[in-house]
Write an enzyme that holds these catalytic residues in place. Structure first.
Site, PDB file in Angstrom:
ATOM      1  N   ARG A  15       3.525   5.457  -7.600  1.00  0.00           N
ATOM      2  CA  ARG A  15       3.720   4.251  -6.941  1.00  0.00           C
ATOM      3  C   ARG A  15       4.558   4.210  -5.929  1.00  0.00           C
ATOM      4  O   ARG A  15       5.736   4.960  -5.664  1.00  0.00           O
ATOM      5  CB  ARG A  15       4.131   3.311  -8.157  1.00  0.00           C
ATOM      6  CG  ARG A  15       4.113   1.858  -7.737  1.00  0.00           C
ATOM      7  CD  ARG A  15       4.923   0.807  -8.823  1.00  0.00           C
ATOM      8  NE  ARG A  15       3.850   0.633 -10.003  1.00  0.00           N
ATOM      9  CZ  ARG A  15       4.178   0.104 -11.342  1.00  0.00           C
ATOM     10  NH1 ARG A  15       5.456  -0.122 -11.406  1.00  0.00           N
ATOM     11  NH2 ARG A  15       3.251  -0.259 -11.955  1.00  0.00           N
ATOM     12  N   ARG A  75       3.987   3.461   2.981  1.00  0.00           N
ATOM     13  CA  ARG A  75       2.700   3.911   2.321  1.00  0.00           C
ATOM     14  C   ARG A  75       2.542   5.367   2.647  1.00  0.00           C
ATOM     15  O   ARG A  75       1.951   6.308   2.120  1.00  0.00           O
ATOM     16  CB  ARG A  75       1.415   3.169   2.669  1.00  0.00           C
ATOM     17  CG  ARG A  75       1.390   1.672   2.105  1.00  0.00           C
ATOM     18  CD  ARG A  75       0.007   1.128   2.587  1.00  0.00           C
ATOM     19  NE  ARG A  75       0.112  -0.199   1.827  1.00  0.00           N
ATOM     20  CZ  ARG A  75       0.368  -1.455   2.228  1.00  0.00           C
ATOM     21  NH1 ARG A  75       0.839  -1.596   3.719  1.00  0.00           N
ATOM     22  NH2 ARG A  75       0.175  -2.486   1.676  1.00  0.00           N
ATOM     23  N   ASN A 135      -2.557   4.301  -2.709  1.00  0.00           N
ATOM     24  CA  ASN A 135      -2.027   4.303  -1.250  1.00  0.00           C
ATOM     25  C   ASN A 135      -1.231   5.645  -0.964  1.00  0.00           C
ATOM     26  O   ASN A 135      -0.807   6.438  -1.841  1.00  0.00           O
ATOM     27  CB  ASN A 135      -0.764   3.171  -1.183  1.00  0.00           C
ATOM     28  CG  ASN A 135      -1.606   1.976  -0.552  1.00  0.00           C
ATOM     29  OD1 ASN A 135      -2.820   1.940   0.016  1.00  0.00           O
ATOM     30  ND2 ASN A 135      -1.119   0.732  -1.173  1.00  0.00           N
ATOM     31  N   ARG A 156      -5.684 -11.785   2.762  1.00  0.00           N
ATOM     32  CA  ARG A 156      -4.382 -12.424   3.109  1.00  0.00           C
ATOM     33  C   ARG A 156      -4.360 -12.872   4.202  1.00  0.00           C
ATOM     34  O   ARG A 156      -3.879 -14.211   4.188  1.00  0.00           O
ATOM     35  CB  ARG A 156      -3.377 -11.242   2.896  1.00  0.00           C
ATOM     36  CG  ARG A 156      -2.951 -10.564   1.339  1.00  0.00           C
ATOM     37  CD  ARG A 156      -2.092  -9.341   1.666  1.00  0.00           C
ATOM     38  NE  ARG A 156      -1.617  -8.873   0.282  1.00  0.00           N
ATOM     39  CZ  ARG A 156      -1.285  -7.759   0.060  1.00  0.00           C
ATOM     40  NH1 ARG A 156      -1.575  -6.848   1.079  1.00  0.00           N
ATOM     41  NH2 ARG A 156      -0.859  -7.395  -1.205  1.00  0.00           N
ATOM     42  N   HIS A 197      -4.838   0.273   6.647  1.00  0.00           N
ATOM     43  CA  HIS A 197      -4.232  -0.651   5.630  1.00  0.00           C
ATOM     44  C   HIS A 197      -2.888  -0.515   5.739  1.00  0.00           C
ATOM     45  O   HIS A 197      -2.403   0.491   5.192  1.00  0.00           O
ATOM     46  CB  HIS A 197      -4.746  -0.277   4.226  1.00  0.00           C
ATOM     47  CG  HIS A 197      -4.341  -1.074   3.075  1.00  0.00           C
ATOM     48  ND1 HIS A 197      -4.308  -2.433   2.992  1.00  0.00           N
ATOM     49  CD2 HIS A 197      -3.603  -0.729   2.080  1.00  0.00           C
ATOM     50  CE1 HIS A 197      -3.493  -2.798   1.935  1.00  0.00           C
ATOM     51  NE2 HIS A 197      -3.037  -1.701   1.537  1.00  0.00           N
ATOM     52  N   THR A 257       2.310  -4.758  -6.646  1.00  0.00           N
ATOM     53  CA  THR A 257       1.359  -5.661  -6.527  1.00  0.00           C
ATOM     54  C   THR A 257       0.152  -5.338  -7.179  1.00  0.00           C
ATOM     55  O   THR A 257      -0.073  -4.157  -7.607  1.00  0.00           O
ATOM     56  CB  THR A 257       0.869  -5.624  -5.132  1.00  0.00           C
ATOM     57  OG1 THR A 257       0.162  -4.450  -4.589  1.00  0.00           O
ATOM     58  CG2 THR A 257       1.944  -5.847  -3.924  1.00  0.00           C
TER      59      THR A 257
END
Length: 332
Positions: A99, A106, A138, A169, A193, A248
């Site tokens: 994570r 990222r 990610n 978003r 991204h 998230t």
């Protein structure tokens, strides 16, 4: 005689056939479970398989979902540490991985996750050789490349969730600014991204009315309305949510279910998702970036050729160079 035998008379011995619309989610962390519940709420599968290495957590999540079966229309929910539970999947969603920590970029996550993928992908391929891979972990663009390389799948069957969420978003924030629902606000974020994503200001519109045509300063430094801030908020939003709640989950889960729906129902909708862009927009290396793709049962069948400004194309190429710089150092 058992209660079942007293109650039911069998009239046809069913051949044991496997599911036809099976979806697997690899990784039952916050993101994986948000994907799972979003998919279940949309009735997209006749079987959902969950896989993880933490067996207690995995079984607990499966039981918790099974106990809600009355309120769902997915007849079979299974789980296991062994990838045999994933057999015959149409779509396999990879959310497993290390994570992202608060403040961690990222791209910093890369090698940690490559090592995890070296175990996951061959197991997925072994049991579902004809599936489509949807990478969510990610940094998604690099890991989609990694999944493609390890799987040996054709590129149209390996996609990354990419900018589907960034664009959502953007449309939400645009809608807040205009007082219009995001469904009626159109705008595309493409490229990487995350930190170097590219907003295509020329395409931003409501009901076909170009905002850039109405207001040429849109998205520039001369913009008195600070629309550029909207894109900055998109880039910062994940970091903000991570800072506040630690990770998230809900928005990415909904975004992934949106992609799963397009695939499972063969809708051929256009999504900004991560695909191999070599040969497009002057990109010459094997990198995956988000561009508008026509998506369906067979995976990505077409890519929409966007008309980009030279600076937008330059940003895309720069992103590609950054990603390739990292990819070529990866240890497979």
């Amino acid at each position: 005689m058992s209660v079942k035998e007293l109650l039911i008379q069998n009239v046809h011995k069913e051949e044991h056939s496997h599911a036809h619309n099976k979806i697997t989610v690899v990784g039952v962390g916050a993101v994986g479970m948000a994907c799972a519940i979003s998919i279940l709420m949309k009735d997209l599968a006749d079987e959902l398989a969950l896989v993880d290495v933490i067996e207690d957590k995995l079984r607990g999540e499966m039981l918790d979902l099974q106990h809600g079966s009355l309120f769902l229309r997915t007849p079979k929910i299974v789980s296991g540490k062994d990838y045999s539970v994933t057999a015959h999947s149409k779509l396999v969603i990879i959310t497993a991985g290390a994570r992202q920590q608060e403040g961690e970029s990222r791209l910093n996550l890369v090698q940690r996750n490559v090592n995890i993928f070296k175990f996951i992908i061959p197991n997925v391929v072994k049991y579902s050789p004809d599936c489509m891979l949807l990478v969510v972990s990610n940094p998604v663009d690099i890991l989609t490349y990694v999944a493609w390389k390890i799987s040996g799948f054709p590129k149209h069957r390996v996609i990354g969730s990419g900018c589907n969420l960034d664009s959502a978003r953007f449309r939400y924030l645009m809608g807040e600014k205009l007082g219009i629902h995001s469904l009626s606000c159109h705008g595309w974020i493409i490229g990487e991204h995350g930190d170097s994503s590219v907003p295509v200001w020329s395409g931003v519109n409501v009901a076909g009315v170009s905002l850039k045509a109405l207001y040429p300063d849109l998205g520039t430094d001369a913009d008195k309305e600070h629309w550029k801030e909207v894109h900055k908020q998109v880039v910062d939003s994940a970091y903000e949510v991570i800072k506040l709640k630690g990770y998230t989950s809900w928005a990415i889960g909904l975004s992934v279910a949106d992609l799963a729906e397009t695939v499972m129902k063969n809708l051929r909708r256009v999504h900004p998702i991560s695909t191999m862009v070599k040969g497009m927009y002057g990109v010459s290396s094997d990198v995956f970036l988000s561009v508008p793709c026509v998506l369906g049962y067979a995976g990505i069948t077409d890519v929409v050729k966007m008309t980009l400004k030279s600076e937008e194309e330059e940003k895309l190429r720069k992103s590609a160079d950054t990603l390739w710089g990292i990819q070529k150092e990866l240890q497979f």
